[in-house]
Design a protein around this motif. Structure first.
Motif, PDB file in Angstrom:
ATOM      1  N   VAL A 524      22.022  20.814 -19.674  1.00  0.00           N
ATOM      2  CA  VAL A 524      22.520  20.592 -18.315  1.00  0.00           C
ATOM      3  C   VAL A 524      21.669  21.354 -17.309  1.00  0.00           C
ATOM      4  CG1 VAL A 524      24.492  20.846 -16.756  1.00  0.00           C
ATOM      5  CG2 VAL A 524      24.878  20.267 -19.160  1.00  0.00           C
ATOM      6  N   ASN A 525      21.286  20.665 -16.216  1.00  0.00           N
ATOM      7  CA  ASN A 525      20.583  21.292 -15.101  1.00  0.00           C
ATOM      8  C   ASN A 525      21.515  21.335 -13.891  1.00  0.00           C
ATOM      9  OD1 ASN A 525      17.964  21.509 -16.407  1.00  0.00           O
ATOM     10  ND2 ASN A 525      17.899  19.276 -16.258  1.00  0.00           N
ATOM     11  N   LEU A 526      21.743  22.546 -13.358  1.00  0.00           N
ATOM     12  CA  LEU A 526      22.641  22.721 -12.238  1.00  0.00           C
ATOM     13  C   LEU A 526      21.861  22.965 -10.946  1.00  0.00           C
ATOM     14  CD1 LEU A 526      25.320  25.102 -13.849  1.00  0.00           C
ATOM     15  CD2 LEU A 526      25.384  22.603 -13.648  1.00  0.00           C
ATOM     16  N   PHE A 570      24.751  18.215 -10.799  1.00  0.00           N
ATOM     17  CA  PHE A 570      24.095  18.496 -12.069  1.00  0.00           C
ATOM     18  C   PHE A 570      23.541  17.201 -12.649  1.00  0.00           C
ATOM     19  CE2 PHE A 570      28.423  17.321 -13.042  1.00  0.00           C
ATOM     20  CZ  PHE A 570      28.312  16.485 -14.140  1.00  0.00           C
ATOM     21  N   LYS A 580      23.566  11.858 -14.043  1.00  0.00           N
ATOM     22  CA  LYS A 580      23.555  12.828 -12.953  1.00  0.00           C
ATOM     23  C   LYS A 580      24.794  12.613 -12.090  1.00  0.00           C
ATOM     24  CE  LYS A 580      20.984   9.956  -9.680  1.00  0.00           C
ATOM     25  NZ  LYS A 580      19.836   9.863  -8.767  1.00  0.00           N
TER      26      LYS A 580
END
Length: 673
Positions: A524-526, A570, A580
């Motif tokens: 996960v990219n926040l 995210f 996304k």
């Protein structure tokens, strides 16, 4: 009291000493509009005139009987005319001046396909293409229907025009702004049946032109033929003839020339009976991708579908397998496309100079390699953000190819996108595939007490920026954006960044700034941050909806007021699902936020079950107002089933058109396209 007494004496004198009096409500009237006239006489009054007409139509042919209040209908031209009122022994005249309407609708709108059957084509620019249930009809477009075919077109106000078989219609004007409608269609051949919503605003217009007459209405059901015949089934229609004369056609009557209307001779059921409740499409029809957006396009081995280039459409047929040769990956195949309603095939990628040489069917669809620190890629565009994504965020143009070149080392990074594509190999031809050029450069450094950081600049230029693509054509468009950004690692896989941006327009510019955190946690990219901008700045201007907004002339202009806002969300990527979800908007008005989300789920093969893929997209500028799906929503859901491994697939797509879900078949089209 004396004034009232004087007026009564004048009126009494007129009634005794004059038997014919004509009192118009005014002597100046807007073109195409009615003007009330009071006629006082004890005899039948006939009228001589050169332009315009009267309502009711009996006034023109049978005269005015006794004291009456009638309506004079002005022609559609700026001029003047003297009306002569006559009885058997006296006459009087008045002069009426016709002026242009003081209200003009400037905002361009569009129409959509409500239903269709058979073979129907649409012309955009100089090219004809088959129509689909998701085709958007704009000013300047032309529709052609074949034998046993029709299309039902719905405008923004709810009015509907059904273009019947063997007909051709040019959409001259499609305007709508704050309840004011301005629609003009040119019926070049055939016939149309129309259901027009009641036009409450006096400045609204709905007109259908033929060679000899223009039908103007304000809320009615009627039919028009290419020879000028008009049939009215409800309400009334004004027939504006090419010589300047006007006749009203009331409910239940019809006319073909400047003569007294006669009873309708064609029942309304003849036009209604062929209307299906839902759009009918062939099983082989491929849904138009005009309103879709995606985040990871690629070249599928087999593809059949419509492709948009600027304002033109092409039906493209492509077989494009990819091969690996060591460090190089090449996609070479065979591509053909159709450009007109006759169905002629041309070879290579769509071009202004179509080729009939079959050798040009051999196409280079993709090329990618990475040598040392250079990453070279040619193929369908991928989404790209510059800097922190404050001005350019996930931008790409669907159905367009580009050259992407990136050099990434320990010290610096260089990136450029060149929007060109190879359309033919003999003679060799490169075409501009998009108007957006991207570039980025950054330097990486490691300083004591600061740690690993990078500073860089990003540049985005639209070489075709114009006010014609804006919602307000009198406003200023964004031509380019420049960013200065700084990124610093706070701890491992977690960065803080600042971006200062300039957006440049025609002799104008504006500033904005963004600050936020970026973190990577497993899959996960926040992202979270806040921003502030001055008057005229548009945050996240070059995004993955930019191409669609530009094609529909709905790009925002540099007319916003200074404000502050936020971005949070995210994205994630796993072996079975990726997607996304982002929310952004102003801090002063949380209800005006924009919500954007996308997801792809892959169900693996189990036994004889070949697997299944599901993809969805959602974009809404007013997610907290009204229902989940509204007029402000762009959304689709795709269900894809592999027919022959990964090289050929088919499925169904459900597309939200602002009011309802539409269903279509898709064949051999990449899941994210």
């Amino acid at each position: 009291m004396k004034k009232i007494l004087f007026l009564l004496i004048v009126l009494f004198s007129i009634s005794i000493f004059a038997s014919l009096t004509v009192i118009p409500d005014a002597t100046v009237v807007e073109v195409g509009s009615p003007l009330g006239i009071k006629v006082i006489s004890d005899k039948t009054v006939f009228v001589e005139f050169s332009l315009g007409g009267f309502e009711p139509a009996d006034v023109v042919f049978d005269g005015i009987a006794g004291d009456s209040y009638v309506y004079y209908i002005a022609p559609l031209i700026e001029a003047s005319d003297t009306l002569i009122f006559k009885t058997s022994n006296e006459s009087t005249s008045i002069t009426i001046y016709f002026v242009k309407s003081s209200e003009e609708v400037k905002n361009k709108s569009f129409a959509k396909v409500k239903s269709f059957s058979g073979h129907v084509a649409i012309k955009k620019g100089d090219l004809w293409n088959s129509i689909t249930s998701e085709t958007v009809i704009e000013e300047g477009d032309e529709i052609l229907t074949m034998e046993n075919s029709f299309v039902e077109v719905e405008f923004e106000d709810g009015s509907v025009s059904k273009i019947l078989e063997n007909s051709q219609v040019l959409f001259e004007r499609i305007r709508y702004d704050k309840g004011v409608v301005d629609i003009v269609m040119d019926l070049k051949k055939g016939k149309s049946y129309n259901i027009v919503q009641k036009l409450l605003n006096k400045f609204s217009k709905f007109r259908i032109k033929t060679e000899s007459v223009t039908a103007g209405v304000r809320g009615t059901r009627f039919a028009v033929f290419e020879n000028g015949k008009i049939l009215t089934y409800e309400g009334s229609v004004f027939a504006y003839f090419s010589d300047g004369k006007v006749l009203p056609v009331k409910e239940g009557y019809a006319l073909e020339s400047f003569e007294k209307p006669k009873k309708v001779d064609i029942p309304e059921e003849e036009f209604v009976k062929v209307m299906p409740e839902k759009p009918t499409t062939k099983k082989e029809e491929v849904k138009e991708k005009e309103k879709t957006t995606s985040i990871q396009p690629s070249v599928p081995p087999v593809s059949v579908g419509p492709v948009r280039k600027g304002n033109d459409y092409y039906m493209v047929y492509s077989i494009a397998p990819e091969f690996d040769f060591g460090l190089v990956r090449v996609g070479v195949g065979f591509t053909a496309y159709s450009t007109d309603v006759s169905g002629n095939l041309y070879y290579g990628l769509p071009s202004d100079n179509p080729s009939t040489n079959i050798i040009n069917g051999l196409t280079l669809n993709s090329l990618a390699f990475k040598i040392f620190n250079v990453d070279f890629r040619y193929g369908n565009m991928l989404p790209k953000s510059l800097g922190l994504g404050f001005t350019t965020r996930n931008y790409y143009n669907p159905f367009s190819k580009s050259f992407d070149i990136e050099y990434d080392s320990d010290k610096f990074l260089l990136y450029a996108r060149l929007p060109y594509e190879l359309s033919k190999i003999y003679p060799i031809e490169f075409l501009t595939s998009d108007s957006i050029f991207l570039a980025e450069a950054s330097i990486k450094f490691n300083l004591p007490f600061i740690g690993e950081s990078s500073i860089g600049v990003g540049v985005t230029i639209d070489t075709q920026a114009s006010s014609a693509f804006l919602e307000d054509i009198s406003a200023t468009p964004v031509e380019s954006a420049y960013s200065l950004f700084l990124k610093k690692e706070i701890f491992k896989n977690f960065d803080f960044g600042i971006e200062l941006s300039v957006e440049n327009g025609l002799n104008d510019y504006s500033l904005g700034s963004f600050a936020g955190f970026y973190g990577n946690f497993s899959f996960v990219n926040l992202t979270a941050g806040i921003y502030y901008y001055l008057d005229g700045f548009v945050p996240f201007y070059f995004n993955n909806n930019y191409s669609y907004l530009k094609s529909t002339n709905k790009l925002p202009a540099m007319d916003s007021k200074s404000s502050s806002g936020y971005l949070s969300g995210f994205d994630f990527d796993t072996s079975f699902a990726k997607g996304k979800l982002y929310l952004y908007g102003t801090l002063t008005n949380f209800s005006s936020s924009t919500l954007e989300g996308q997801i792809e789920i892959s169900i693996p093969q189990i036994g004889t079950f070949s697997g299944l893929s599901i993809a969805g997209y959602y974009f809404d500028k007013t997610p907290f107002e009204g229902s989940l799906f509204s007029l402000d929503t762009t959304s689709y859901l795709k269900i894809i089933y592999p027919l022959a491994g990964e090289s050929f697939s088919a499925g169904v797509i459900f597309m939200w058109d602002g009011e309802k879900w539409n269903e279509n078949v898709i064949i051999g089209v990449d899941l994210w396209r």
